[in-house]
Design an enzyme around this catalytic site. Structure first.
Site, PDB file in Angstrom:
ATOM      1  N   ALA A  91       1.623  -1.310   0.538  1.00  8.84           N
ATOM      2  CA  ALA A  91       0.032  -0.065   0.153  1.00  8.84           C
ATOM      3  C   ALA A  91       1.080   1.080  -0.273  1.00  8.84           C
ATOM      4  O   ALA A  91       1.210   2.177   1.053  1.00  8.84           O
ATOM      5  CB  ALA A  91      -0.711  -0.369   1.058  1.00  8.84           C
ATOM      6  N   ASN A 122       1.715   4.489  -0.072  1.00  3.77           N
ATOM      7  CA  ASN A 122       0.880   6.024  -0.384  1.00  3.77           C
ATOM      8  C   ASN A 122       2.198   6.730   0.521  1.00  3.77           C
ATOM      9  O   ASN A 122       2.857   7.056   1.617  1.00  3.77           O
ATOM     10  CB  ASN A 122       0.105   6.182   1.008  1.00  3.77           C
ATOM     11  CG  ASN A 122      -0.757   5.083   1.458  1.00  3.77           C
ATOM     12  OD1 ASN A 122      -1.205   4.709   0.236  1.00  3.77           O
ATOM     13  ND2 ASN A 122      -0.822   4.627   2.812  1.00  3.77           N
ATOM     14  N   ASP A 124      -2.262   5.576  14.610  1.00  4.24           N
ATOM     15  CA  ASP A 124      -1.191   5.163  14.818  1.00  4.24           C
ATOM     16  C   ASP A 124      -0.123   6.533  14.812  1.00  4.24           C
ATOM     17  O   ASP A 124       0.355   6.321  14.107  1.00  4.24           O
ATOM     18  CB  ASP A 124      -0.891   4.553  12.843  1.00  4.24           C
ATOM     19  CG  ASP A 124       0.345   3.358  13.024  1.00  4.24           C
ATOM     20  OD1 ASP A 124       0.724   2.829  14.256  1.00  4.24           O
ATOM     21  OD2 ASP A 124       1.059   2.693  11.639  1.00  4.24           O
TER      22      ASP A 124
END
Length: 554
Positions: A132, A134, A244
């Protein structure tokens, strides 16, 4: 307010409300005033006089525009769809960077491509995993505002409406303890967030991977307080959930003050996954329910307190065992020896223990954390950049002869240095020129460049500007050297705004060419924009150092 030069206002008709030659209302965002306004001409003149020093006149700013798009909203922040309410004038206006920021804005993908030089690899500042990816890029808008652009994986936000709602909500927050969200982009499958750019790395870098010096105790306490204040502010604005929270989410600004990234205020992915770190560091209730609560954020804050205390990323369970055994010496960073008393260390351990309670309801809220951390602060009068050992200001930069000349705005010396080292970015353009010389039009274009070069060497800078302008306007060939030379010629003729535009264009064509950044710095100094000049000078110096290092290795 009378219009003396009607040509100046062509293209600004949507923002000017006139009767005859008299401006009745003005709707515009001014980067000196830092406000979006729609006011009567008379009251606008009053505001100019009250804000003398920060803002000179709206007419001066209207002429500047944006190099990427001549009247682009990325520079002006003008709302074209409907009226813009007048921003209230607060006589006791807080002088903070957060309040000086433009309102949240939706950008186009083309604007962000230009700002990041086509999402160039050289502009990547962080990546988060291969599955992923990003990716976060650094960039610069046409008004010299530096930005961080987070480009999400195409599957991360399938619902464009949800993405826009989240981004707009986070974009309403403005606080000097946050890395504030400036805007977003939602076109097709593209999902991007635009935030302030923080040039001095993350807490993780300074805490776990330091090269020059470890973070001092006083600075660690300041980090804890600033983060607690950031969380308290977000909670007060109805954004208590942070996803997070870890040492990579804390960044240091130009002054080396710690700030909390706004990216964590939005979900990380379409499935709502909120923790990417090792499960040993996630709140126990998250493991049971998969949901983030305000108490979960407090738990993560406790893990950060442990990081600050130990200088290592210790799992909370292990840290709590050490605390129960009163083995604080094993828990504290050996680099901090002699910097704090037993009472100070014990108090920080106590706070961390409270945040890490297994029962969420027993954990403190951000406001009580702020209250507990304020009395612990030390060396409050010492600037963060001093505590961090980070050079601050242009006087502290290790500059080359060219950088020194730019800092002193010694145009003659700049010209001599650049002529000596040569404009060495045009190899590709030169090859293209020679290939196309067989056409008459191309020959005329080349002659314009040659005339400009000859005039430039003979220091006839007005003639050089004319010839280079002919070359540029044909538009068949692109040469960063021509833009750089015309930029310097404009500076020689006391035309800093034009010089800045050319230096920016040279950077767009050649994103890592340090001379383009140096010329931007000189133009910005001439315009009185010292903070932005400092940024450009730092970037130019870093790029020049990298180039010289690579050449010496090869």
């Amino acid at each position: 307010m009378k219009v003396n030069n009607s040509d100046l206002f062509q293209g600004f008709a949507p923002y000017l409300h006139t009767e005859g030659n008299t401006i009745i209302f003005v709707s515009v965002y001014c980067f000196l005033c830092r406000r979006t306004v729609e006011v009567k001409a008379g009251s606008f003149e009053e505001r100019i006089s009250r804000k003398k020093g920060r803002m000179q006149t709206i007419l001066n700013q209207i002429g500047m525009g944006c190099e990427f798009s001549k009247f682009s909203t990325c520079c002006w922040g003008i709302e074209q769809n409907g009226p813009v309410p007048e921003a209230p004038l607060d006589e006791n206006e807080e002088k903070s960077e957060a309040n000086d920021l433009p309102p949240f804005h939706e950008y186009t993908i083309d604007q962000l491509r230009k700002a990041t030089s086509g999402f160039a690899v050289e502009n990547i500042v962080s990546e988060h995993g291969e599955k992923a990816p990003n990716v976060v890029y650094k960039g610069k808008l046409g008004n010299q505002v530096r930005i961080a652009v987070k480009r999400f994986n195409r599957l991360a936000w399938p619902d464009s409406r949800q993405f826009l709602e989240e981004a707009r909500a986070v974009g309403q927050l403005r606080n000097q303890r946050l890395v504030n969200l400036l805007g977003c982009c939602c076109e097709g499958d593209e999902r991007l967030l635009i935030a302030e750019y923080m040039p001095n790395d993350t807490l993780a870098k300074h805490l776990f991977h330091w090269e020059i010096q470890p973070i001092k105790w006083a600075m660690r306490l300041r980090v804890a307080l600033h983060l607690a204040q950031a969380l308290d502010y977000c909670t007060s604005k109805g954004r208590a959930l942070y996803h997070d929270l870890n040492a990579y989410r804390v960044l240091f600004d130009d002054e080396a003050n710690p700030r909390l990234s706004c990216f964590g205020l939005m979900k990380n992915s379409r499935d709502g996954k909120s923790y990417s770190t090792n499960l040993a560091f996630t709140p126990p209730e998250y493991l049971r329910t998969g949901r983030v609560t305000p108490e979960s954020v407090t738990y993560s804050f406790g893990t950060l307190l442990l990081d600050l205390l130990s200088g290592k990323h210790i799992p909370p369970s292990h840290a709590l065992d050490l605390i129960r055994d009163r083995n604080l010496q094993m828990l504290t960073d050996s680099c901090l020896e002699g910097q704090f008393s037993d009472d100070e260390g014990t108090e920080l351990v106590r706070l961390a223990s409270q945040c890490l309670q297994s029962e969420p309801r027993e954990r403190p809220n951000p406001k009580s954390l702020v209250t507990a951390l304020i009395p612990l602060q030390k060396d409050s009068e010492v600037p963060s950049h001093v505590l961090m050992g980070i050079p601050h200001g242009m006087a502290d930069l290790p500059l080359s002869p060219l950088g020194e000349a730019c800092l002193k705005m010694d145009l003659t010396a700049i010209n001599e240095v650049i002529e000596k080292i040569g404009y060495k970015d045009d190899e590709g353009a030169a090859a293209e020129l020679s290939f196309q010389m067989w056409t008459n039009q191309m020959q005329e274009t080349l002659n314009s460049k040659k005339k400009g070069d000859a005039a430039f060497r003979h220091k006839d800078f007005k003639a050089a500007i004319d010839s280079y302008t002919q070359f540029i306007e044909v538009g068949t060939m692109v040469s960063p050297t021509v833009y750089a030379r015309r930029s310097l010629a404009y500076l020689m003729n006391d035309m800093p705004e034009e010089a800045l535009k050319d230096a920016l264009q040279a950077q767009i064509i050649s994103p890592v060419w340090y001379i383009a950044f140096y010329l931007q710095a000189v133009a910005l100094l001439a315009l009185g924009r010292e903070n932005e000049a400092q940024m450009a000078l730092k970037e130019g110096s870093a790029l020049e150092t990298n180039k010289n290092t690579n050449q010496s290795r090869s």
